[in-house]
Scaffold this motif. Structure first.
Motif, PDB file in Angstrom:
ATOM      1  N   SER A  68       0.797  -1.224   0.000  1.00 27.24           N
ATOM      2  CA  SER A  68       0.000   0.000   0.000  1.00 27.24           C
ATOM      3  C   SER A  68       0.831   1.276   0.000  1.00 27.24           C
ATOM      4  CB  SER A  68      -0.949   0.003   1.201  1.00 27.24           C
ATOM      5  OG  SER A  68      -0.201  -0.024   2.409  1.00 27.24           O
ATOM      6  N   ILE A  69       2.156   1.146  -0.115  1.00 32.60           N
ATOM      7  CA  ILE A  69       2.998   2.341  -0.160  1.00 32.60           C
ATOM      8  C   ILE A  69       3.792   2.346  -1.469  1.00 32.60           C
ATOM      9  CG2 ILE A  69       4.813   3.654   0.997  1.00 32.60           C
ATOM     10  CD1 ILE A  69       3.916   2.549   3.630  1.00 32.60           C
ATOM     11  N   GLY A  70       4.974   1.743  -1.485  1.00 28.63           N
ATOM     12  CA  GLY A  70       5.810   1.784  -2.672  1.00 28.63           C
ATOM     13  C   GLY A  70       5.214   1.089  -3.875  1.00 28.63           C
ATOM     14  N   VAL A  71       4.604  -0.067  -3.661  1.00 31.58           N
ATOM     15  CA  VAL A  71       4.025  -0.821  -4.776  1.00 31.58           C
ATOM     16  C   VAL A  71       2.820  -0.084  -5.350  1.00 31.58           C
ATOM     17  CG1 VAL A  71       2.937  -2.987  -5.484  1.00 31.58           C
ATOM     18  CG2 VAL A  71       4.878  -3.027  -3.893  1.00 31.58           C
ATOM     19  N   GLU A  72       1.911   0.327  -4.477  1.00 34.16           N
ATOM     20  CA  GLU A  72       0.702   1.011  -4.952  1.00 34.16           C
ATOM     21  C   GLU A  72       1.030   2.330  -5.642  1.00 34.16           C
ATOM     22  OE1 GLU A  72      -3.468   2.986  -3.348  1.00 34.16           O
ATOM     23  OE2 GLU A  72      -2.287   1.746  -1.991  1.00 34.16           O
ATOM     24  N   SER A  73       1.927   3.110  -5.075  1.00 28.73           N
ATOM     25  CA  SER A  73       2.287   4.390  -5.675  1.00 28.73           C
ATOM     26  C   SER A  73       2.902   4.184  -7.053  1.00 28.73           C
ATOM     27  CB  SER A  73       3.271   5.138  -4.772  1.00 28.73           C
ATOM     28  OG  SER A  73       2.665   5.490  -3.549  1.00 28.73           O
ATOM     29  N   THR A  74       3.771   3.190  -7.183  1.00 31.89           N
ATOM     30  CA  THR A  74       4.378   2.881  -8.475  1.00 31.89           C
ATOM     31  C   THR A  74       3.328   2.395  -9.463  1.00 31.89           C
ATOM     32  OG1 THR A  74       6.485   2.323  -7.413  1.00 31.89           O
ATOM     33  CG2 THR A  74       6.107   1.461  -9.634  1.00 31.89           C
ATOM     34  N   ALA A  75       2.394   1.580  -9.000  1.00 34.82           N
ATOM     35  CA  ALA A  75       1.347   1.053  -9.867  1.00 34.82           C
ATOM     36  C   ALA A  75       0.453   2.158 -10.418  1.00 34.82           C
ATOM     37  CB  ALA A  75       0.509   0.018  -9.116  1.00 34.82           C
ATOM     38  N   ARG A  76       0.081   3.106  -9.568  1.00 35.62           N
ATOM     39  CA  ARG A  76      -0.767   4.208 -10.025  1.00 35.62           C
ATOM     40  C   ARG A  76      -0.036   5.050 -11.069  1.00 35.62           C
ATOM     41  NH1 ARG A  76      -5.371   4.900  -7.022  1.00 35.62           N
ATOM     42  NH2 ARG A  76      -5.476   3.790  -5.025  1.00 35.62           N
ATOM     43  N   ASP A  77       1.250   5.333 -10.828  1.00 36.83           N
ATOM     44  CA  ASP A  77       2.032   6.100 -11.792  1.00 36.83           C
ATOM     45  C   ASP A  77       2.186   5.333 -13.106  1.00 36.83           C
ATOM     46  OD1 ASP A  77       2.312   8.150 -10.010  1.00 36.83           O
ATOM     47  OD2 ASP A  77       4.391   7.707  -9.478  1.00 36.83           O
ATOM     48  N   ALA A  78       2.391   4.016 -13.013  1.00 39.40           N
ATOM     49  CA  ALA A  78       2.535   3.203 -14.219  1.00 39.40           C
ATOM     50  C   ALA A  78       1.255   3.199 -15.039  1.00 39.40           C
ATOM     51  CB  ALA A  78       2.921   1.769 -13.831  1.00 39.40           C
ATOM     52  N   PHE A  79       0.117   3.128 -14.365  1.00 44.03           N
ATOM     53  CA  PHE A  79      -1.171   3.143 -15.064  1.00 44.03           C
ATOM     54  C   PHE A  79      -1.348   4.466 -15.820  1.00 44.03           C
ATOM     55  CE2 PHE A  79      -5.673   4.186 -15.307  1.00 44.03           C
ATOM     56  CZ  PHE A  79      -6.212   3.045 -15.891  1.00 44.03           C
ATOM     57  N   GLU A  80      -0.996   5.561 -15.171  1.00 41.72           N
ATOM     58  CA  GLU A  80      -1.148   6.861 -15.811  1.00 41.72           C
ATOM     59  C   GLU A  80      -0.202   7.035 -16.993  1.00 41.72           C
ATOM     60  OE1 GLU A  80      -0.651   9.711 -12.702  1.00 41.72           O
ATOM     61  OE2 GLU A  80      -2.664   9.377 -11.880  1.00 41.72           O
ATOM     62  N   ARG A  81       0.836   6.225 -17.053  1.00 40.31           N
ATOM     63  CA  ARG A  81       1.768   6.270 -18.173  1.00 40.31           C
ATOM     64  C   ARG A  81       1.454   5.218 -19.219  1.00 40.31           C
ATOM     65  NH1 ARG A  81       3.946   8.469 -13.866  1.00 40.31           N
ATOM     66  NH2 ARG A  81       5.590  10.045 -14.059  1.00 40.31           N
ATOM     67  N   GLY A  82       0.362   4.480 -19.022  1.00 39.11           N
ATOM     68  CA  GLY A  82      -0.117   3.556 -20.037  1.00 39.11           C
ATOM     69  C   GLY A  82       0.471   2.162 -20.016  1.00 39.11           C
ATOM     70  N   TYR A  83       1.138   1.774 -18.936  1.00 39.25           N
ATOM     71  CA  TYR A  83       1.726   0.437 -18.875  1.00 39.25           C
ATOM     72  C   TYR A  83       0.669  -0.604 -18.488  1.00 39.25           C
ATOM     73  CZ  TYR A  83       6.397   2.477 -19.062  1.00 39.25           C
ATOM     74  OH  TYR A  83       7.537   3.145 -19.459  1.00 39.25           O
ATOM     75  N   ILE A  84       0.772  -1.784 -19.085  1.00 39.88           N
ATOM     76  CA  ILE A  84      -0.001  -2.953 -18.677  1.00 39.88           C
ATOM     77  C   ILE A  84       0.674  -3.490 -17.415  1.00 39.88           C
ATOM     78  CG2 ILE A  84      -0.781  -5.273 -19.324  1.00 39.88           C
ATOM     79  CD1 ILE A  84      -0.385  -4.339 -22.274  1.00 39.88           C
ATOM     80  N   GLN A  85      -0.124  -3.916 -16.436  1.00 39.32           N
ATOM     81  CA  GLN A  85       0.468  -4.361 -15.182  1.00 39.32           C
ATOM     82  C   GLN A  85      -0.066  -5.699 -14.722  1.00 39.32           C
ATOM     83  OE1 GLN A  85       1.350  -1.109 -12.196  1.00 39.32           O
ATOM     84  NE2 GLN A  85      -0.254  -0.091 -13.381  1.00 39.32           N
ATOM     85  N   VAL A  86       0.829  -6.497 -14.146  1.00 40.80           N
ATOM     86  CA  VAL A  86       0.482  -7.767 -13.518  1.00 40.80           C
ATOM     87  C   VAL A  86       1.022  -7.708 -12.100  1.00 40.80           C
ATOM     88  CG1 VAL A  86       0.734 -10.274 -13.554  1.00 40.80           C
ATOM     89  CG2 VAL A  86       0.639  -8.994 -15.708  1.00 40.80           C
ATOM     90  N   PHE A  87       0.176  -8.007 -11.104  1.00 41.55           N
ATOM     91  CA  PHE A  87       0.578  -7.936  -9.708  1.00 41.55           C
ATOM     92  C   PHE A  87       0.817  -9.347  -9.160  1.00 41.55           C
ATOM     93  CE2 PHE A  87      -0.209  -3.473  -9.165  1.00 41.55           C
ATOM     94  CZ  PHE A  87      -1.132  -3.192 -10.150  1.00 41.55           C
ATOM     95  N   VAL A  88       1.964  -9.538  -8.548  1.00 41.59           N
ATOM     96  CA  VAL A  88       2.306 -10.840  -7.976  1.00 41.59           C
ATOM     97  C   VAL A  88       1.862 -10.846  -6.524  1.00 41.59           C
ATOM     98  CG1 VAL A  88       4.135 -12.522  -7.582  1.00 41.59           C
ATOM     99  CG2 VAL A  88       4.305 -10.900  -9.496  1.00 41.59           C
ATOM    100  N   GLU A  89       0.802 -11.568  -6.222  1.00 47.75           N
ATOM    101  CA  GLU A  89       0.174 -11.513  -4.908  1.00 47.75           C
ATOM    102  C   GLU A  89       1.065 -12.080  -3.803  1.00 47.75           C
ATOM    103  OE1 GLU A  89      -1.990 -12.899  -1.475  1.00 47.75           O
ATOM    104  OE2 GLU A  89      -1.141 -14.205  -3.016  1.00 47.75           O
ATOM    105  N   ASP A  90       1.899 -13.064  -4.102  1.00 49.14           N
ATOM    106  CA  ASP A  90       2.673 -13.696  -3.048  1.00 49.14           C
ATOM    107  C   ASP A  90       4.154 -13.304  -3.084  1.00 49.14           C
ATOM    108  OD1 ASP A  90       3.323 -15.008  -5.354  1.00 49.14           O
ATOM    109  OD2 ASP A  90       2.977 -17.036  -4.582  1.00 49.14           O
ATOM    110  N   ALA A  91       4.464 -12.199  -3.743  1.00 49.24           N
ATOM    111  CA  ALA A  91       5.861 -11.725  -3.756  1.00 49.24           C
ATOM    112  C   ALA A  91       5.900 -10.209  -3.589  1.00 49.24           C
ATOM    113  CB  ALA A  91       6.552 -12.144  -5.043  1.00 49.24           C
TER     114      ALA A  91
END
Length: 218
Positions: A195-218
């Motif tokens: 909820s900090i580094g991962v989420e912040s990076t994910a939101r920025d990546a989405f706004e830049r148009g990247y497709i994302q896959v989240f690894v739930e157990d890593a």
């Protein structure tokens, strides 16, 4: 992924992985086989923290990961972060899974990005906004090995190492430049904290148009 505990979430909902099937386990990746991730419910299920019903959106899809266009982005698996208590998964478990994935991604020709967070030596570029919850570092000086990538994820010459000065890995770094110039449009994201580094990076990546896959157990 794991959260650093205790942690106050800035959002009113928690995100729970949707039910799906991962056809490509890290240990089974080969150069002659493009990894495939099939998920009949690719969007997360959103559950309200107060137990009230929350809307869901689902659609069937199949996602094929092309190694040449995919980067594994590992967030903050460094000595100073993994030493903190985490949950629901331990940092030991997260590091072990991430190490397994870095080896698999390298083996098929994908890109590994190792992200670490630390202020400059004088600390003057650290974030210091006034908030009602003090930062976990508490203004204390950081140990010398705070920003060292853990030994299990020792960077190789082909890896990209990004140093950030805040939660997200895009702002103020060359991450976007490095990904785009390599023709990468898909990010596999893992690390600490969800909820900090991962989420912040994910939101920025989405706004830049990247497709994302989240690894739930890593």
């Amino acid at each position: 992924m794991a959260k650093i505990a205790p942690l106050r979430s800035p959002v009113s909902h928690v995100f729970v992985p949707a039910v799906g099937t991962n056809r490509a386990s890290p240990g089974s990746l080969r150069r002659d086989r493009v990894p495939q991730v099939t998920n009949p419910s690719p969007l997360v299920r959103i559950e309200a923290t107060d137990g009230s019903p929350a809307p869901t959106r689902r659609q069937a899809m199949e996602l094929k990961l092309e190694p040449a266009r995919t980067a594994l982005v590992v967030i903050d698996l460094q000595r100073g972060i993994v030493a903190m208590p985490t949950g629901p998964r331990s940092s030991v478990e997260v590091v072990a899974r991430a190490a397994q994935m870095t080896k698999a991604v390298r083996a098929v020709g994908g890109t590994v990005v190792l992200v670490r967070v630390t202020p400059s030596f004088d600390g003057k570029d650290g974030l210091k906004p006034i908030t009602d919850t003090p930062a976990q570092a508490g203004g204390r000086s950081l140990p010398p090995d705070w920003a060292e990538i853990v030994p299990e994820l020792k960077p190789e010459i082909s890896d990209i190492v990004i140093t950030k000065r805040q939660w997200g890995a895009f702002y103020g770094t060359e991450l976007d430049l490095q990904l785009r110039r390599r023709g990468i449009d898909t990010i596999v994201l893992c690390g600490i904290s969800t909820s900090i580094g991962v989420e912040s990076t994910a939101r920025d990546a989405f706004e830049r148009g990247y497709i994302q896959v989240f690894v739930e157990d890593a």
